[in-house]
Design a protein around this motif. Structure first.
Motif, PDB file in Angstrom:
ATOM      1  N   PRO A 241       5.713  10.436   1.563  1.00 34.78           N
ATOM      2  CA  PRO A 241       5.941  10.373   0.115  1.00 34.78           C
ATOM      3  C   PRO A 241       4.869  11.086  -0.702  1.00 34.78           C
ATOM      4  O   PRO A 241       5.179  11.704  -1.721  1.00 34.78           O
ATOM      5  N   VAL A 242       3.601  10.989  -0.266  1.00 35.65           N
ATOM      6  CA  VAL A 242       2.518  11.670  -0.979  1.00 35.65           C
ATOM      7  C   VAL A 242       2.742  13.180  -0.951  1.00 35.65           C
ATOM      8  O   VAL A 242       2.623  13.867  -1.973  1.00 35.65           O
ATOM      9  N   MET A 243       3.088  13.712   0.214  1.00 41.58           N
ATOM     10  CA  MET A 243       3.304  15.157   0.329  1.00 41.58           C
ATOM     11  C   MET A 243       4.491  15.600  -0.507  1.00 41.58           C
ATOM     12  O   MET A 243       4.454  16.645  -1.171  1.00 41.58           O
ATOM     13  N   PHE A 364       2.865  -4.140   2.595  1.00 41.85           N
ATOM     14  CA  PHE A 364       4.047  -3.434   2.109  1.00 41.85           C
ATOM     15  C   PHE A 364       4.550  -4.046   0.801  1.00 41.85           C
ATOM     16  O   PHE A 364       5.009  -3.332  -0.097  1.00 41.85           O
ATOM     17  N   PHE A 365       4.469  -5.362   0.696  1.00 45.81           N
ATOM     18  CA  PHE A 365       4.862  -6.035  -0.542  1.00 45.81           C
ATOM     19  C   PHE A 365       3.948  -5.597  -1.693  1.00 45.81           C
ATOM     20  O   PHE A 365       4.418  -5.256  -2.780  1.00 45.81           O
ATOM     21  N   LEU A 366       2.641  -5.587  -1.437  1.00 45.57           N
ATOM     22  CA  LEU A 366       1.674  -5.161  -2.443  1.00 45.57           C
ATOM     23  C   LEU A 366       1.860  -3.687  -2.790  1.00 45.57           C
ATOM     24  O   LEU A 366       1.745  -3.278  -3.953  1.00 45.57           O
ATOM     25  N   GLN A 371       3.264   0.692  -6.453  1.00 46.16           N
ATOM     26  CA  GLN A 371       4.100   1.861  -6.679  1.00 46.16           C
ATOM     27  C   GLN A 371       4.936   1.706  -7.939  1.00 46.16           C
ATOM     28  O   GLN A 371       5.103   2.650  -8.726  1.00 46.16           O
ATOM     29  N   LYS A 372       5.443   0.496  -8.155  1.00 43.85           N
ATOM     30  CA  LYS A 372       6.237   0.248  -9.362  1.00 43.85           C
ATOM     31  C   LYS A 372       5.389   0.386 -10.610  1.00 43.85           C
ATOM     32  O   LYS A 372       5.867   0.842 -11.657  1.00 43.85           O
ATOM     33  N   GLY A 373       4.114   0.026 -10.512  1.00 43.48           N
ATOM     34  CA  GLY A 373       3.228   0.110 -11.666  1.00 43.48           C
ATOM     35  C   GLY A 373       2.740   1.514 -11.961  1.00 43.48           C
ATOM     36  O   GLY A 373       2.599   1.908 -13.119  1.00 43.48           O
ATOM     37  N   THR A 374       2.495   2.291 -10.910  1.00 41.80           N
ATOM     38  CA  THR A 374       1.959   3.646 -11.091  1.00 41.80           C
ATOM     39  C   THR A 374       3.034   4.721 -11.134  1.00 41.80           C
ATOM     40  O   THR A 374       2.862   5.747 -11.791  1.00 41.80           O
ATOM     41  N   THR A 380      -0.734   5.477  -5.700  1.00 39.70           N
ATOM     42  CA  THR A 380      -0.472   4.285  -4.886  1.00 39.70           C
ATOM     43  C   THR A 380      -1.332   4.297  -3.641  1.00 39.70           C
ATOM     44  O   THR A 380      -1.944   3.276  -3.268  1.00 39.70           O
ATOM     45  N   TYR A 381      -1.400   5.471  -2.993  1.00 34.90           N
ATOM     46  CA  TYR A 381      -2.215   5.612  -1.790  1.00 34.90           C
ATOM     47  C   TYR A 381      -3.691   5.364  -2.097  1.00 34.90           C
ATOM     48  O   TYR A 381      -4.388   4.667  -1.349  1.00 34.90           O
ATOM     49  N   LEU A 382      -4.168   5.919  -3.203  1.00 36.37           N
ATOM     50  CA  LEU A 382      -5.584   5.766  -3.573  1.00 36.37           C
ATOM     51  C   LEU A 382      -5.904   4.320  -3.961  1.00 36.37           C
ATOM     52  O   LEU A 382      -6.959   3.791  -3.598  1.00 36.37           O
ATOM     53  N   TYR A 383      -5.001   3.672  -4.698  1.00 31.81           N
ATOM     54  CA  TYR A 383      -5.216   2.271  -5.059  1.00 31.81           C
ATOM     55  C   TYR A 383      -5.233   1.376  -3.817  1.00 31.81           C
ATOM     56  O   TYR A 383      -6.064   0.461  -3.711  1.00 31.81           O
ATOM     57  N   MET A 384      -4.306   1.641  -2.886  1.00 33.57           N
ATOM     58  CA  MET A 384      -4.262   0.841  -1.658  1.00 33.57           C
ATOM     59  C   MET A 384      -5.526   1.057  -0.831  1.00 33.57           C
ATOM     60  O   MET A 384      -6.079   0.109  -0.255  1.00 33.57           O
ATOM     61  N   SER A 385      -6.012   2.294  -0.791  1.00 31.10           N
ATOM     62  CA  SER A 385      -7.262   2.576  -0.076  1.00 31.10           C
ATOM     63  C   SER A 385      -8.426   1.830  -0.711  1.00 31.10           C
ATOM     64  O   SER A 385      -9.300   1.291  -0.014  1.00 31.10           O
ATOM     65  N   ALA A 386      -8.443   1.779  -2.053  1.00 28.47           N
ATOM     66  CA  ALA A 386      -9.509   1.065  -2.757  1.00 28.47           C
ATOM     67  C   ALA A 386      -9.438  -0.437  -2.489  1.00 28.47           C
ATOM     68  O   ALA A 386     -10.466  -1.097  -2.292  1.00 28.47           O
TER      69      ALA A 386
END
Length: 405
Positions: A241-243, A364-366, A371-374, A380-386
């Protein structure tokens, strides 16, 4: 026969062939084209299977500890192969909707996977210990073989799409053949000789009872490794999805999969002589560094051109494979050494799998909420990494305070 297939050769074959190597790449398309199931139905089946797995992991682990691990491993792997063969011929056996038949087969297969889960890791480690070699040898071999498996996975993942285009069932057939080979090798693993150790067990019965009690340090180890596994698997699902969100051509994704798998091999070559020095504290520190490094992706906003976008993504995503190496290549060693004196070894591995699956489901739930917020896969990937980085920090501070790391 035992000389032909010793622990090293059995471990080698098991590690270089990842489970479901071929079908994983095209699984969703396989369910859609061959089994005529929509993505919502596919998601429902996977969700129900995950729920069922959580319910049966620990009970099946207890059965293996109570009776015979090798027998349960053979039954579980054998029944799983039968389930896949039935799935292969299902469109020819049943006309109409295949949702309920596929759901039944997948749930049964999930139960058989739970039955065999953890048994191989316990049996092969016990087989290794019979040679009285340093335990670090097992970790180095396991990690080294895993890196070779990454190379094979890279190639097989690339060719899986090609094979699928010729005949949709070819990837599944190849995975079934690999599972049959692994099943046959199971017969060369010595059976557990519980009776020969009866006197020793009776003599140390009180100590055993104390050892078999779950302690916080062991739970901390299981939780830490489960979190690393969760980080590896959850972030991997965002690669494509990121790509796509960055307008990078889809065929680049196949190349990326090869690169990230090859990265594991490169990391192992670099760390080959240092693998035995790893401790849980070092795994957490390195993982934190890798997660912080994901922030480099922010720079893509200032760079134009698909090639340069892909170049940065390939480097950053490849670094994440270090965590995959820790969670999948070294977890068996860390858990086995922590439970070497326990009788309920398979139950502990089942507990680890249950924790990992619960955390992955929560991730996955988070991820869906973020994803819905951003509405942006990169963010989404960067927030999850953080978020994962913050979890690692809390885990490390807590573990250091309790002297678990």
């Amino acid at each position: 026969m035992n000389q032909i297939f010793n622990w090293q050769k059995i471990l080698f074959i098991n590690r270089i062939f990842f489970d479901d190597t071929f079908i994983t790449v095209v699984e969703v398309i396989f369910f859609s084209m061959y089994l005529k199931l929509s993505f919502p139905n596919f998601s429902r089946i996977m969700g129900l299977c995950l729920l069922f797995s959580l319910l049966v992991q620990i009970p099946t682990g207890y059965l293996s500890d109570k009776f015979n691990r090798k027998l349960m491993l053979i039954i579980g792997n054998g029944a799983e192969i039968i389930c896949l063969l039935v799935l292969l011929f299902l469109p020819y056996l049943i006309k109409g909707s295949l949702f309920l038949p596929v759901l039944f087969i997948e749930i049964l297969r999930t139960g058989m996977l739970a039955l065999s889960s953890g048994n191989f890791e316990v049996l092969i480690f016990d087989m290794f210990k019979q040679e009285l070699k340093p335990e670090r040898d097992f970790m180095e071999k396991s990690a080294s073989y895993f890196s070779i498996g990454a190379i094979i996975a890279a190639v097989s993942g690339f060719f899986s799409t090609v094979l699928f285009s010729y005949l949709v069932i070819l990837p599944l057939i190849l995975d079934i053949l690999i599972k049959i080979i692994k099943l046959l090798l199971t017969f060369f693993i010595p059976s557990e000789e519980r009776t020969s150790h009866k006197r020793i067990e009776d003599k140390n019965n009180k100590n055993r009872e104390k050892v078999n009690r779950l302690n916080y340090k062991l739970l901390f180890l299981l939780l830490s490794l489960a979190i690393l596994f969760c980080i590896s698997r959850a972030t991997f699902s965002l690669y494509q999805p990121v790509m796509t969100s960055l307008d990078i051509p889809l065929y680049y994704y196949g190349v990326l999969i090869m690169i990230v798998n090859l990265a594991i091999f490169v990391f192992l070559r670099i760390l080959k002589n240092r693998v035995s020095l790893f401790r849980l504290s070092k795994l957490l520190i390195i993982s934190l560094g890798v997660l912080v490094f994901q922030g480099v992706l922010i720079s893509e906003r200032f760079i134009s051109g698909n090639f340069f976008h892909f170049f940065i993504i390939a480097i950053v995503f490849s670094s994440m494979q270090t965590i995959r190496l820790f969670s999948e290549g070294l977890s068996s060693y860390f858990i086995n050494t922590a439970i070497r004196d326990r009788k309920d070894k398979t139950t502990i591995f089942s507990l680890y799998s249950t924790i990992a699956q619960l955390l992955l489901s929560a991730s996955f739930f988070l991820m869906g909420i973020v994803q819905k917020g951003t509405e942006n896969y990169l963010m989404t990937y960067l927030y999850m990494s953080a978020i994962f980085a913050l979890i690692i920090i809390v885990l490390g501070v807590y573990g250091k305070g309790k002297r678990y790391v």
